[in-house]
Design a protein around this motif. Structure first.
Motif, short mmCIF file in Angstrom:
data_model
loop_
_atom_site.label_atom_id
_atom_site.label_comp_id
_atom_site.label_asym_id
_atom_site.label_seq_id
_atom_site.Cartn_x
_atom_site.Cartn_y
_atom_site.Cartn_z
N THR A 158 38.28 47.28 45.84
CA THR A 158 38.15 46.16 46.79
C THR A 158 37.71 44.94 45.98
O THR A 158 37.06 45.09 44.94
N PRO A 159 38.02 43.71 46.42
CA PRO A 159 37.76 42.52 45.60
C PRO A 159 36.28 42.31 45.28
O PRO A 159 35.92 42.02 44.14
N GLY A 160 35.42 42.46 46.28
CA GLY A 160 34.00 42.20 46.08
C GLY A 160 33.37 43.10 45.04
O GLY A 160 32.59 42.63 44.19
N PHE A 165 38.22 36.55 50.73
CA PHE A 165 38.14 37.00 49.34
C PHE A 165 38.87 36.06 48.37
O PHE A 165 39.15 36.44 47.24
N GLU A 166 39.17 34.85 48.82
CA GLU A 166 39.95 33.93 47.97
C GLU A 166 39.18 33.61 46.69
O GLU A 166 39.75 33.59 45.59
N THR A 170 40.10 34.56 42.75
CA THR A 170 40.12 33.56 41.67
C THR A 170 39.34 34.06 40.46
O THR A 170 39.79 33.92 39.31
N VAL A 171 38.17 34.66 40.70
CA VAL A 171 37.36 35.23 39.61
C VAL A 171 38.13 36.32 38.88
O VAL A 171 38.15 36.38 37.64
N LEU A 210 41.35 38.17 34.17
CA LEU A 210 42.57 38.78 33.63
C LEU A 210 43.30 37.82 32.70
O LEU A 210 43.78 38.22 31.62
N ASN A 211 43.38 36.56 33.10
CA ASN A 211 44.09 35.57 32.28
C ASN A 211 43.39 35.32 30.95
O ASN A 211 44.04 35.08 29.93
#
Length: 728
Positions: free
Chosen positions: A272-274, A307-308, A312-313, A318-319
């Motif tokens: 999950t994102p969080g 979760f926008e 972004t984080v 990853l980038n």
């Protein structure tokens, strides 16, 4: 001497209060014994109940006046007659045939469910051309260039041989290494659409993937249940390829054990994102230098849940660390937020849309701007075998209507599995307790050997272990009822669900699609039912704009299922009467008995009353949270709080919804001086009057703020004047 005659030597005693009341009591007994022979069966009246009751009150009043007049004219006769009748009340239990069963039940202490309700309007569903999506194709997985062991796993563990439409379009695109945005109806096999090419590419890496390589693929999902479900699917897919290790990170689990697993190594990371952002910030052992895949499943829901920033984080991490990777976005709906996300994270993505008005397949490579044309974003594909219904129910009758529907499906039909969507966690908790106690608590004469209905709950305030237990239990059961919030609306594959009941309407057409998508999955049959109040019927037009059409189901047809359950039998005897009016009256009586059972339970303890008030508060809060585009339908002004209280088993309208919150805050602070004040006990007449008032009261405070202010000012002025007088 005649039997039953009492002779008294009385000569015009002086009138006293005690003697008068005795005469009135004897007179009423005489009137009852004279009236009794004619009351063998009561006639059913199906006209306006208010007019009938008014006539009855008028007749009773005139009879009482006549009896009182006769009584005052001759004083000695009543004494002898009363003595005759004094021996008869012993036989009074032998009432008419229609009344003897009525006293088995307690007196119905509820105000009428069927009075003062708004009229149910005629609902006309607009004609729509529904989007069609062919679920299965004739193409098999063997036609693709897949590893033989992977094909065998699909055949044996997943029991699938042919591809679905979305799989046929998506798998070749992803195997070619391109980014993709996939939009397809719920339950069409999107997880396997990205899972198969992902596993195929990782098993082909040479030298073989090692656990110590760390994450090679990251799958982001919005909810914990979906994370667990996706993890189990990858476990099955990786059975032949044991050197590739899947893992899951989600809230509610111990961070220490998750850190240990990350140190050992996870190749396919589902999260999950969080929780993933938490580990990016606090776990040194997590590294993204080898990531080749990024999958955002149910991407629109991930954005909806806020979760926008987390996404972004994740994208920045990853980038910064990894080489070029392959990106996949999947959802049943396509939004502007998804378009922005695609433009940020993807390079020349392929937009795959497999539904059209004529059911044809199509996949193209448009730019993000042309991909979000109105005809694609505004129309949603619904499974062909999904039957969609709606029912218009006044607020007071919502609870009994829901209970009647549950009984009809789970008690009088076989193999029915229901999911009921409710707007808040507090309402889920309250309704599970209320329905399981009332519907399963009373012994039934009709089905003694039938097991009780299983009620389960699922919402975001539950502990993670309990959520997983409920998820597993409901997945494995053949029947039962799951009450839940929208935490279960996305992506979850709960087998054999036959009905989706949306007790509170969703906040958008997209949310409606995701909710009903829990049934009719992968070509199976399913049904949906949407509850609407009379003021909310224009919501059908909103859904029609998205090519969603609903068929009306009548409230009386749902309530008529109560006739099959003898536990809710009313006082009247209607079996011998077959007229439409008699049938309707019986249904109304039974619905009132069921509502009374609900109210008796709620008012049986202070805890249950408080739980009902909290559930009502949370319902009102959720009602105020509808988006501005739907405020003309779902506005707090259209909500009758007194009637809404009925749907939570409360007998009276709440005095003010802020009061309970204020009291709970005062309790926490330790300043609740007024909380311990005992409630005033009402007489029977006062309670009836308050019940009648609650039929009309909206539950809002009677006085306006300005009026209260003026009162306060006046009181202060009087106090100051009093002080001045004392000083003088």
């Amino acid at each position: 001497m005649a039997e039953g005659v009492l002779m008294l030597n009385v000569s015009d005693p002086p009138p006293s209060i005690h003697h008068t009341s005795s005469q009135e009591r004897h007179s009423s007994q005489r009137k009852w014994t004279e009236k009794k022979p004619g009351t063998g069966k009561r006639k059913a009246s199906f006209g306006n109940p208010e007019n009938n009751s008014a006539k009855q009150r008028k007749t009773n009043t005139s009879d009482q006046d006549l009896n009182l007049k006769n009584e005052t004219e001759s004083r000695h006769k009543p004494v002898i007659l009363a003595s005759k009748s004094a021996s008869k009340p012993k036989a009074s239990p032998k009432k008419g045939h229609g009344e003897d069963k009525g006293h088995d039940r307690p007196f119905i202490k509820t105000s009428s469910l069927f009075r003062n309700n708004p009229e149910i309007p005629e609902v006309v569903s607009p004609a729509v051309t529904q989007l069609k999506e062919k679920v299965f194709t004739s193409n098999s997985f063997e036609e693709l260039d897949l590893h033989p062991h992977l094909v065998a796993t699909l055949n044996k563990l997943f029991l699938v041989t042919s591809m679905t439409s979305v799989q046929k379009e998506t798998i070749p695109v992803l195997m070619s290494g391109k980014d993709a945005v996939v939009r397809s109806q719920t339950g069409s096999g999107k997880t396997l659409a990205y899972g198969i090419p992902l596993v195929q590419s990782l098993q082909a890496v040479r030298p073989k993937v090692k656990r110590s390589d760390g994450p090679l693929a990251i799958v982001i999902v919005p909810t914990r249940e979906l994370a667990q479900q996706s993890f189990q699917i990858f476990q099955k897919l990786l059975k032949p390829f044991t050197w590739i290790v899947p893992g899951v990170l989600m809230g509610g689990e111990k961070k220490k054990s998750e850190k240990a697993r990350l140190r050992k190594g996870i190749n396919i990371l589902i999260s999950t994102p969080g929780r993933l952002v938490d580990h990016i910030k606090n776990t040194l052992s997590i590294a993204f230098s080898a990531v080749r895949w990024l999958v955002l499943d149910e991407a629109d829901r991930t954005l909806d849940l806020g979760f926008e920033k987390d996404l972004t984080v994740i994208l920045n991490a990853l980038n910064a660390a990894g080489p070029a990777r392959q990106n996949v976005l999947l959802s049943a709906t396509l939004t502007e937020g998804l378009s922005r996300l695609a433009s940020i994270s993807m390079t020349d993505p392929v937009y795959i849309q497999v539904s059209d008005v004529d059911g044809s397949l199509k996949a193209a490579e448009p730019t993000p701007q042309t991909a979000l044309q109105p005809d694609l974003t505004d129309s949603y594909a619904i499974p062909d075998k999904l039957q969609q219904h709606m029912v218009v129910v006044p607020s007071k009758l919502r609870l009994v209507c829901l209970a009647a529907f549950i009984l009809a499906k789970c008690k009088f039909e076989k193999s029915q599995k229901l999911i009921i969507f409710v707007s808040s966690c507090e309402a889920v908790e309250f309704l599970v307790t209320l329905l399981s106690t009332v519907l399963c608590g009373k012994p039934s004469t009709t089905s003694k050997h039938q097991p009780p209905i299983s009620f389960l709950r699922l919402h975001g305030n539950m502990q993670q272990e309990e959520r997983m237990e409920v998820f597993q239990e409901f997945s494995q059961s053949n029947t039962g009822v799951l009450l839940c919030t929208d935490v279960a609306a996305r992506g979850l594959d709960l087998p054999q669900v036959t009905w989706i009941i949306q007790y509170n309407p969703p906040t958008s057409a997209a949310e409606y699609v995701h909710r009903v998508g829990r049934t009719a999955r992968i070509g199976a049959k399913g049904n949906g039912l949407l509850f609407l109040s009379p003021s909310e019927t224009t919501y059908i037009d909103v859904l029609a704009k998205h090519n969603i059409s609903l068929h009306e189901m009548k409230m009386n047809d749902i309530l008529s299922s109560l006739k099959q359950d003898e536990r809710f039998r009313g006082r009247g005897k209607w079996d011998s009467r077959r007229s439409a009016g008699a049938q309707e009256q019986e249904v109304r009586e039974r619905a009132t008995v069921l509502q009374t059972d609900f109210e008796n339970y709620v008012h049986g303890s202070a805890e249950s009353v408080q739980a009902a008030k909290k559930a009502l508060q949370s319902f009102v809060r959720a009602y105020t949270a509808y988006p501005s585009t739907l405020k003309h339908i779902f506005h707090i002004r259209n909500l009758h709080l007194g009637h809404a209280a009925k749907s939570f088993g409360l007998r009276d309208a709440p005095k003010g919804l802020s009061a309970a919150t204020a009291n709970s805050k005062e309790k926490k602070k330790g300043k609740g001086k007024d909380v311990k004040r005992p409630l005033k006990k009402l007489t029977s007449r006062e309670r009836v009057a308050s019940l009648i008032r609650s039929e009309y009261s909206s539950g809002l405070d009677g006085e306006s703020k300005s009026k209260k202010k003026r009162k306060k000012k006046k009181t202060n002025m009087e106090n100051t004047e009093g002080k001045d007088v004392m000083e003088q």
